[in-house]
Design an enzyme around this catalytic site. Structure first.
Site, PDB file in Angstrom:
ATOM      1  N   HIS A  87       2.917 -26.012  73.610  1.00  0.00           N
ATOM      2  CA  HIS A  87       3.118 -24.568  73.422  1.00  0.00           C
ATOM      3  C   HIS A  87       4.453 -24.065  73.981  1.00  0.00           C
ATOM      4  CE1 HIS A  87      -1.091 -24.862  72.400  1.00  0.00           C
ATOM      5  NE2 HIS A  87      -1.186 -23.578  72.151  1.00  0.00           N
TER       6      HIS A  87
ATOM      7  N   GLU B 120      -5.658 -19.469  84.953  1.00  0.00           N
ATOM      8  CA  GLU B 120      -4.487 -20.321  84.799  1.00  0.00           C
ATOM      9  C   GLU B 120      -3.615 -20.382  86.061  1.00  0.00           C
ATOM     10  OE1 GLU B 120      -2.856 -20.536  80.717  1.00  0.00           O
ATOM     11  OE2 GLU B 120      -0.924 -20.318  81.674  1.00  0.00           O
TER      12      GLU B 120
ATOM     13  N   LYS C 209     -12.474 -27.342  76.372  1.00  0.00           N
ATOM     14  CA  LYS C 209     -11.912 -26.023  76.723  1.00  0.00           C
ATOM     15  C   LYS C 209     -12.805 -25.325  77.747  1.00  0.00           C
ATOM     16  CE  LYS C 209      -9.359 -22.151  75.842  1.00  0.00           C
ATOM     17  NZ  LYS C 209      -8.471 -21.435  74.956  1.00  0.00           N
TER      18      LYS C 209
ATOM     19  N   LYS D 186      -8.551 -15.396  77.025  1.00  0.00           N
ATOM     20  CA  LYS D 186      -7.166 -14.917  76.926  1.00  0.00           C
ATOM     21  C   LYS D 186      -7.086 -14.002  75.720  1.00  0.00           C
ATOM     22  CE  LYS D 186      -4.305 -18.554  78.917  1.00  0.00           C
ATOM     23  NZ  LYS D 186      -3.266 -19.562  78.603  1.00  0.00           N
TER      24      LYS D 186
ATOM     25  N   ARG E  14      -5.641 -24.950  84.189  1.00  0.00           N
ATOM     26  CA  ARG E  14      -5.667 -24.447  82.812  1.00  0.00           C
ATOM     27  C   ARG E  14      -4.309 -24.599  82.119  1.00  0.00           C
ATOM     28  NH1 ARG E  14      -8.612 -19.006  80.427  1.00  0.00           N
ATOM     29  NH2 ARG E  14      -7.901 -19.336  78.301  1.00  0.00           N
TER      30      ARG E  14
ATOM     31  N   GLU F 101      -4.505 -28.060  67.526  1.00  0.00           N
ATOM     32  CA  GLU F 101      -5.163 -27.766  68.814  1.00  0.00           C
ATOM     33  C   GLU F 101      -6.217 -28.838  69.120  1.00  0.00           C
ATOM     34  OE1 GLU F 101      -3.939 -25.477  70.695  1.00  0.00           O
ATOM     35  OE2 GLU F 101      -3.254 -23.766  69.519  1.00  0.00           O
TER      36      GLU F 101
ATOM     37  N   HIS G 143       5.609 -22.092  71.073  1.00  0.00           N
ATOM     38  CA  HIS G 143       5.727 -20.626  71.107  1.00  0.00           C
ATOM     39  C   HIS G 143       7.171 -20.206  70.839  1.00  0.00           C
ATOM     40  CE1 HIS G 143       1.876 -19.468  73.556  1.00  0.00           C
ATOM     41  NE2 HIS G 143       1.628 -19.750  72.300  1.00  0.00           N
TER      42      HIS G 143
ATOM     43  N   ARG H  35     -11.834   1.649  79.701  1.00  0.00           N
ATOM     44  CA  ARG H  35     -11.707   0.679  80.818  1.00  0.00           C
ATOM     45  C   ARG H  35     -12.600  -0.545  80.658  1.00  0.00           C
ATOM     46  NH1 ARG H  35     -11.486   5.531  83.857  1.00  0.00           N
ATOM     47  NH2 ARG H  35      -9.310   6.007  84.263  1.00  0.00           N
TER      48      ARG H  35
ATOM     49  N   HIS I   3       0.941 -20.720  63.907  1.00  0.00           N
ATOM     50  CA  HIS I   3       0.742 -21.147  65.294  1.00  0.00           C
ATOM     51  C   HIS I   3       0.463 -22.659  65.439  1.00  0.00           C
ATOM     52  CE1 HIS I   3      -0.291 -20.884  69.503  1.00  0.00           C
ATOM     53  NE2 HIS I   3      -1.420 -21.502  69.244  1.00  0.00           N
TER      54      HIS I   3
ATOM     55  N   ASN J  77      -1.625 -25.753  77.614  1.00  0.00           N
ATOM     56  CA  ASN J  77      -0.391 -25.299  76.959  1.00  0.00           C
ATOM     57  C   ASN J  77       0.465 -26.454  76.445  1.00  0.00           C
ATOM     58  OD1 ASN J  77      -0.909 -22.554  77.422  1.00  0.00           O
ATOM     59  ND2 ASN J  77      -0.219 -22.746  79.533  1.00  0.00           N
TER      60      ASN J  77
HETATM   61  P1  NAD Z   1      -5.168 -16.060  62.069  1.00  0.00           P
HETATM   62  O1  NAD Z   1      -6.143 -15.273  62.821  1.00  0.00           O
HETATM   63  O2  NAD Z   1      -3.949 -15.383  61.556  1.00  0.00           O
HETATM   64  O3  NAD Z   1      -5.943 -16.746  60.862  1.00  0.00           O
HETATM   65  C1  NAD Z   1      -5.212 -17.521  59.971  1.00  0.00           C
HETATM   66  C2  NAD Z   1      -5.385 -17.051  58.525  1.00  0.00           C
HETATM   67  O4  NAD Z   1      -6.598 -17.566  58.031  1.00  0.00           O
HETATM   68  C3  NAD Z   1      -5.440 -15.546  58.336  1.00  0.00           C
HETATM   69  O5  NAD Z   1      -4.774 -15.221  57.141  1.00  0.00           O
HETATM   70  C4  NAD Z   1      -6.941 -15.265  58.181  1.00  0.00           C
HETATM   71  O6  NAD Z   1      -7.182 -14.133  57.393  1.00  0.00           O
HETATM   72  C5  NAD Z   1      -7.409 -16.518  57.504  1.00  0.00           C
HETATM   73  N1  NAD Z   1      -8.775 -16.905  57.793  1.00  0.00           N
HETATM   74  C6  NAD Z   1      -9.332 -17.112  59.001  1.00  0.00           C
HETATM   75  N2  NAD Z   1     -10.566 -17.583  58.873  1.00  0.00           N
HETATM   76  C7  NAD Z   1     -10.814 -17.675  57.526  1.00  0.00           C
HETATM   77  C8  NAD Z   1     -11.910 -18.099  56.761  1.00  0.00           C
HETATM   78  N3  NAD Z   1     -13.000 -18.602  57.324  1.00  0.00           N
HETATM   79  N4  NAD Z   1     -11.822 -18.007  55.421  1.00  0.00           N
HETATM   80  C9  NAD Z   1     -10.697 -17.544  54.831  1.00  0.00           C
HETATM   81  N5  NAD Z   1      -9.615 -17.143  55.488  1.00  0.00           N
HETATM   82  C10 NAD Z   1      -9.669 -17.216  56.837  1.00  0.00           C
HETATM   83  O7  NAD Z   1      -4.617 -17.303  62.916  1.00  0.00           O
HETATM   84  P2  NAD Z   1      -5.348 -18.481  63.689  1.00  0.00           P
HETATM   85  O8  NAD Z   1      -4.631 -19.702  63.322  1.00  0.00           O
HETATM   86  O9  NAD Z   1      -6.809 -18.413  63.543  1.00  0.00           O
HETATM   87  O10 NAD Z   1      -5.017 -18.137  65.204  1.00  0.00           O
HETATM   88  C11 NAD Z   1      -3.695 -18.099  65.651  1.00  0.00           C
HETATM   89  C12 NAD Z   1      -3.594 -17.071  66.728  1.00  0.00           C
HETATM   90  O11 NAD Z   1      -4.462 -17.426  67.793  1.00  0.00           O
HETATM   91  C13 NAD Z   1      -2.219 -16.949  67.319  1.00  0.00           C
HETATM   92  O12 NAD Z   1      -1.906 -15.599  67.504  1.00  0.00           O
HETATM   93  C14 NAD Z   1      -2.347 -17.627  68.659  1.00  0.00           C
HETATM   94  O13 NAD Z   1      -1.437 -17.127  69.611  1.00  0.00           O
HETATM   95  C15 NAD Z   1      -3.760 -17.314  69.012  1.00  0.00           C
HETATM   96  N6  NAD Z   1      -4.352 -18.249  69.969  1.00  0.00           N
HETATM   97  C16 NAD Z   1      -4.955 -17.716  71.045  1.00  0.00           C
HETATM   98  C17 NAD Z   1      -5.556 -18.540  71.968  1.00  0.00           C
HETATM   99  C18 NAD Z   1      -6.286 -17.948  73.138  1.00  0.00           C
HETATM  100  O14 NAD Z   1      -6.670 -18.690  74.029  1.00  0.00           O
HETATM  101  N7  NAD Z   1      -6.532 -16.664  73.133  1.00  0.00           N
HETATM  102  C19 NAD Z   1      -5.542 -19.931  71.780  1.00  0.00           C
HETATM  103  C20 NAD Z   1      -4.937 -20.442  70.627  1.00  0.00           C
HETATM  104  C21 NAD Z   1      -4.344 -19.584  69.721  1.00  0.00           C
HETATM  105  N1  GLY Z   2      -4.814 -21.746  74.570  1.00  0.00           N
HETATM  106  C1  GLY Z   2      -4.444 -21.858  75.949  1.00  0.00           C
HETATM  107  C2  GLY Z   2      -5.484 -21.334  76.869  1.00  0.00           C
HETATM  108  O1  GLY Z   2      -6.503 -20.826  76.457  1.00  0.00           O
HETATM  109  O2  GLY Z   2      -5.314 -21.400  78.053  1.00  0.00           O
END
Ligand code: NAD
Ligand code: GLY
Length: 383
Positions: free
Chosen positions: A257, A246, A236, A152, A250, A194, A261, A130, A274, A254
């Protein structure tokens, strides 16, 4: 450990959320002090380091070493890299590891990776017994400027992005920009989407900075990189502090997105990554805004030019309107059956508007006609 240049002074950005407040620390070389930072946060006992195979090769050993030196029992949990890992199956893998290692309510998870790892880890921390603590150690640009901040967390469903999850704030975010040096170039560029987003939604001067300094940014010059990470986190943090869950404000985060998305989901998470999908989404949501009368062509042109200058994709892939619309309807931004979209009025200011299907179809068909015309002209010119 990452090829660390000279260490820089630490920047601290506070995310004000009452009892759930926390700091974002940004410093080159911070990774080697993670153990001391967890001690400062009074984390005790076991630390589960959730990471992916790519990151493990670069950072798992040194991070494990500094955590052990600070007295922690470290349990590494290494997942396959990439968006296709962001499923309930990964959550189950993490749960198994935590149960097998007898994690307790006082244990901590540490997300060492990009947005995929951060989103999975935060959700796992929300539901194990939990709720246990977690910290974010983002290593990709997307994660350093966006996903690690704001709480998120969650995973994808085959029918839509991020459909399963929880709001769960980390105890802290530790950003070491030196880790960006090992990020593959495509991932680095994807993160810039972003960053551009923050300029469009909130800060005209930042957008202008990006227009001016995209060259040095693409060369990974330390000064501009530090600036874009810091400014993005500030925006942010401010938006999240004003509207954690949101309810309203917030939603501006998006921008890009709604279409982005949908494109990711239509590609089965195998096509555009992404940030790339968000880049295309920003260009076309700006164009949709122009079509709907919210902004003038200059906004669309500047957004497209900056996206292209960053080396990001700016063309809508070959999808039908029905497929796009259906995918947009699976989005979390749908409310009472209505699709909502963030549209710019000008650079630095956006609003959230409902989209009517008929109007959106008219816009989409106009885009297709315009782009087919452009292709014909280009073909004729190249003959
Ligand atoms: P990811 O986590 O898949 O990383 C991208 C790639 O880069 C992966 O292959 C990873 O292994 C590699 N990588 C990361 N850092 C590295 C480093 N320093 N050196 C070498 N390789 C490295 O993707 P991402 O682009 O980081 O994130 C995208 C994800 O984040 C999506 O799922 C998206 O929906 C999510 N997201 C979430 C929020 C939120 O608010 N929670 C906001 C934006 C995006
Ligand atoms: N990436 C959108 C949010 O964090 O609200």
């Amino acid at each position: 450990m990452a090829p660390s240049k000279a260490e820089t002074p630490q920047e601290t950005i506070h995310v004000e959320l009452g009892a759930r407040s926390y700091d974002i620390l940004i410093r080159r070389g911070l990774l080697k002090d993670i153990g001391a930072e967890l001690t400062r946060l009074r984390c005790a006992g076991k630390v589960g380091v959730v990471t992916d195979r790519n990151l493990a090769g670069h950072y798992l050993k040194p991070v494990t070493r500094v955590l052990k030196a600070a007295g922690y029992t470290v349990v590494p949990i290494v997942l396959p890299p990439g968006e296709r890992t962001k499923t309930l199956r990964a959550i189950s893998t993490v749960m198994d590891a935590l149960v097998n290692a007898r994690f307790e309510r006082s244990s901590t998870l540490l997300a060492l990776g990009g947005g995929v790892i951060g989103d999975i880890t935060g959700f796992a921390a929300a539901i194990y017994q939990r709720g246990i603590s977690f910290v974010q150690v983002p290593t990709s640009l997307v994660a350093q400027v966006d996903s690690s901040v704001g709480g998120k967390t969650g995973v994808d469903h085959p029918k839509g992005k991020n459909l399963i999850g929880a709001f769960n704030q980390p105890r802290a975010v530790f950003i070491d920009p030196a880790t960006l040096r090992t990020l593959p170039p495509r991932e680095w560029v994807a993160g810039l989407a972003e960053v551009i987003k923050y300029g469009v939604i909130e800060d005209q001067a930042f957008f202008e900075y990006l227009e001016q300094y995209m060259g040095p940014i693409l060369k990974l010059d330390d000064g501009p990189v530090a600036h874009i990470v810091k400014r993005s986190c500030e925006i942010k943090a401010q938006v999240v502090s004003e509207d954690e869950r949101e309810a309203d404000r917030r939603r501006i985060l998006n921008f890009g997105h709604t279409i982005g998305h949908a494109l990711e989901s239509l590609g089965g998470y195998r096509g555009l990554i992404h940030g790339e999908a968000v880049a295309v989404g920003m260009v076309y949501e700006a164009d949709l805004a122009r079509h709907l009368g919210h902004c003038d062509q200059d906004v669309v042109t500047r957004v497209r030019s900056l996206v292209e200058a960053a080396g990001l994709p700016a063309r809508l892939p070959n999808v039908t309107f029905s497929a796009l619309w259906n995918a947009m309807q699976q989005d979390k931004k749908v409310s009472a059956g209505t699709v909502y979209c963030v549209v710019p009025d000008r650079i630095g200011s956006v609003r959230v508007v409902p989209l009517a299907k008929a109007q959106t179809r008219t816009w989409f068909e106009a885009v297709r006609v315009r782009e087919a015309g452009l292709r014909t002209v280009k073909k004729k010119r190249s003959r």
